[in-house]
Design an enzyme around this catalytic site. Structure first.
Site, PDB file in Angstrom:
ATOM      1  N   CYS A  58       0.824  -1.204   0.000  1.00 36.83           N
ATOM      2  CA  CYS A  58       0.000   0.000   0.000  1.00 36.83           C
ATOM      3  C   CYS A  58       0.864   1.262   0.000  1.00 36.83           C
ATOM      4  CB  CYS A  58      -0.947  -0.012   1.196  1.00 36.83           C
ATOM      5  SG  CYS A  58      -0.131  -0.298   2.756  1.00 36.83           S
ATOM      6  N   ARG A  60       4.173   1.441  -1.482  1.00 33.36           N
ATOM      7  CA  ARG A  60       5.169   1.541  -2.555  1.00 33.36           C
ATOM      8  C   ARG A  60       4.947   0.460  -3.607  1.00 33.36           C
ATOM      9  NH1 ARG A  60       9.949   2.260  -0.605  1.00 33.36           N
ATOM     10  NH2 ARG A  60       9.296   2.524   1.537  1.00 33.36           N
ATOM     11  N   THR A 194     -12.038  -7.000   3.402  1.00 34.43           N
ATOM     12  CA  THR A 194     -11.212  -7.919   4.206  1.00 34.43           C
ATOM     13  C   THR A 194      -9.724  -7.727   3.924  1.00 34.43           C
ATOM     14  OG1 THR A 194     -11.566  -9.585   2.498  1.00 34.43           O
ATOM     15  CG2 THR A 194     -12.996  -9.701   4.424  1.00 34.43           C
ATOM     16  N   ILE A 197      -4.767  -4.721   6.275  1.00 38.06           N
ATOM     17  CA  ILE A 197      -4.692  -3.660   7.290  1.00 38.06           C
ATOM     18  C   ILE A 197      -6.022  -3.572   8.036  1.00 38.06           C
ATOM     19  CG2 ILE A 197      -4.420  -1.166   7.660  1.00 38.06           C
ATOM     20  CD1 ILE A 197      -2.458  -1.150   5.310  1.00 38.06           C
ATOM     21  N   GLY A 198      -7.137  -3.724   7.290  1.00 42.88           N
ATOM     22  CA  GLY A 198      -8.460  -3.715   7.920  1.00 42.88           C
ATOM     23  C   GLY A 198      -8.621  -4.850   8.921  1.00 42.88           C
TER      24      GLY A 198
END
EC number: 1.2.1.70
Length: 416
Positions: A58, A60, A194, A197-198
């Site tokens: 997320c 790079r 899903t 990170i979530g």
């Protein structure tokens, strides 16, 4: 010029973009899912690129590989993403040879992470390495380099406190919620999607808020139920999304969609709603901020939270950099050895041919010639001579290029 970093006219490059210059929207244009990564690797192989490592997180997207010109790698990236070359050039970096090596060390050890000391990247590096190895896109250079970076990462983790105190984007998200949402254990929290990170944020929320009625919605219910089973969440169907959003006090969005999935049209509530968008590309349309009761926070904002933990971590940067230099110098020594190894091998073969010719001659001339003893003595002398040459070439005061040229000239040898 660094000949030991070149192979068949190619140089080693790192090309990519990161959170430093590219916002989440632009990073989203260049993000590569697993299928796209495979296509990049396969096309690189078909194009004759001999080694390539692909990483896309997320924060790079980067390609590390051998090419005659970095545009070969840039073109590959743009072909398999929705980003354009022009857009890439505005936010990108291109590192060559030793600078590319140094960059991978910093990335792989968490020193270049959006949150200092976040070691999640090393898992991405290992996964990228496995994917490349599977289709024979890892040459000896990339294998040795990846292992060196993994070694440096382990040492920094064990020998410094740069990752002390739990912090990550998901940790920052939970801290943000805890700081701004009173009585959070009673509030309605909705997780849509899903994404990793979530999921991590949810796990931390369950742990820290004692909230036992967090709702999870995903387009695919099966995936939602798998995640929910781990964290004891309530799963609702995708077609209830609008109702659940309007019941929620906190909405966490972690989907992998390429276009925004939450827009102002979905929202129809007057109560305060905090939306955390933990997706790349962004999955919440900025127009939700038109409502005075809605607060929209993106992961880039969360990453700017500089708490005491991050301040304490910065103290350990110099020690981490020393470790990187130590491991990198071992890698550089190996590279140097690789550079002159063919010359030493050719020299040994040349001396062996002298030995064979001389033994053949003496066998004919001497009636009681002891070939076995002569061979043992000759081999030992050859070993000592080549060791001397190798030591000379390894010496950092030696101008190895000139020495290699002289050895080749004197002994009339060419590297095979």
């Amino acid at each position: 010029m660094e000949p030991h970093l070149r192979t068949k006219g190619s140089h080693f490059y790192a090309i990519g973009l990161s959170y430093k210059k590219a916002d989440a929207e632009v990073r989203g244009h260049f993000s590569l899912n697993d299928e796209a990564k495979s296509l990049v690797l396969q096309e690189a192989k078909d194009d004759g690129i001999e080694g390539l490592l692909v990483m896309s997180t997320c924060n790079r997207t980067e390609l590390y590989g051998f090419a005659q010109h970095p545009f070969q790698l840039i073109k590959l990236l743009c072909k398999h993403t929705v980003g354009t070359v022009e857009e890439f050039e505005q936010v990108a970096y291109v590192h060559k040879n030793s600078k590319a090596v140094h960059h991978l060390f910093r990335v792989g050890t968490g020193l270049d992470s959006q949150i200092l000391g976040d070691f999640e990247i090393i898992g991405q590096l290992k996964s990228g390495f496995r994917a490349s190895k599977k289709i024979q896109m890892i040459n000896p250079f990339l294998e040795r380099l990846t292992n060196a970076v993994i070694q440096a990462s382990k040492r920094i983790k064990n020998e410094t406190e740069i990752s002390s105190g739990a912090t990550s984007v998901s940790f920052a998200a939970v801290q943000y919620i805890l700081a701004r949402v009173p009585y959070v254990s009673d509030k309605n929290i909705l997780l849509f999607g899903t994404g990793k990170i979530g999921r991590n944020t949810c796990e931390n929320l369950v742990k820290h808020t004692k909230n036992d009625h967090i709702v999870l919605i995903n387009r695919t219910r099966d995936k939602a139920e798998k995640v929910a089973g781990k964290f004891n969440l309530i799963v609702k169907d995708y077609d209830t999304l609008k109702d659940e959003v309007n019941k929620a006090d906190v909405l966490i969005v972690a989907t992998g969609a390429q276009q925004p999935t939450i827009t102002k049209e979905i929202i129809n509530t007057d109560k305060s709603l905090l939306i955390l968008d933990l997706s790349v590309p962004k999955n919440v349309h900025s127009n939700v901020s038109e409502f005075p009761n809605v607060t929209l926070v993106h992961m880039d904002d969360l990453s700017k939270i500089t708490d005491d933990t991050l301040q304490r971590r910065r103290v350990h940067i110099p020690k981490a950099e020393v470790i990187i230099e130590e491991v990198k110098s071992e890698f550089d020594s190996w590279l140097e050895t690789r550079k002159f190894a063919p010359t030493i091998k050719a020299l040994r073969n040349k001396l062996a041919s002298f030995k064979d010719a001389e033994i053949n001659l003496q066998r004919k001339k001497m009636a009681d010639f002891n070939e076995e003893q002569a061979t043992i003595i000759s081999d030992r002398i050859i070993q000592k001579i080549t060791n001397h040459f190798a030591s000379h070439l390894k010496d950092e005061d030696t101008a190895s290029e000139e020495s290699i040229e002289l050895i080749q000239k004197v002994f009339q040898i060419q590297n095979k």
